[in-house]
Design a protein around this motif. Structure first.
Motif: not given
Length: 158
Positions: A131-139, A144-146
């Protein structure tokens, strides 16, 4: 055996001896033992007294033994009743112990042991790390979107 005349025998049978002329007469006959007259009831009375005393003492002894037996039987009966009560208490305690043992066994079967806890803990760490890795990926994706959005806002082009 000495034969005495009738008068001499009567004189001898008196309790108080006297020196009368009758007693001084001598009997004619052979010399020997005088027949002694035994009292008729003396021997029988002794046996009857003995038997009476024996029967009284036997009766009292039997009565005493019966009383002792009755007391001993009462004490034995009281001991047996106490033993039954003690046995009932022990039985109830054993039933409670068996119930507690059954509950303990069911809890042991349902509870987790240390190896199970360590295994679940390791799996939870993996899930947390994932979950932490997915959170980092999501961030990173949101960042990138920002960045893309800021470029669009500055240039005005898409």
């Amino acid at each position: 055996m000495l034969h005495l005349s009738k008068i001499t025998r009567q004189a001898i049978s008196f309790k108080n001896f006297s020196t009368s002329a009758i007693i001084k007469q001598e009997a004619v006959g052979t010399v020997g033992n005088l027949p002694t007259k035994r009292p008729v009831g003396g021997f029988r009375g002794g046996i009857l007294g003995f038997l009476f005393g024996f029967s009284i003492s036997s009766g009292l002894s039997i009565y005493y033994l019966q009383q002792e037996n009755k007391i001993a039987s009462g004490l034995l009966l009281a001991s047996i009743e106490e033993l039954q009560q003690g046995t009932g208490k022990i039985s109830s305690h054993l039933e409670r112990l068996q119930f507690v043992e059954n509950e303990l066994n069911s809890l042991k079967n349902q509870s987790a042991i240390k190896d199970d806890v360590l295994k679940v803990r390791g799996e939870m760490k993996k899930v947390y790390d994932g979950l932490h890795l997915e959170l980092l990926d999501l961030r990173a994706h949101v960042w990138g979107v920002e960045q893309d959005l800021q470029k669009v806002v500055k240039t005005g082009k898409l």
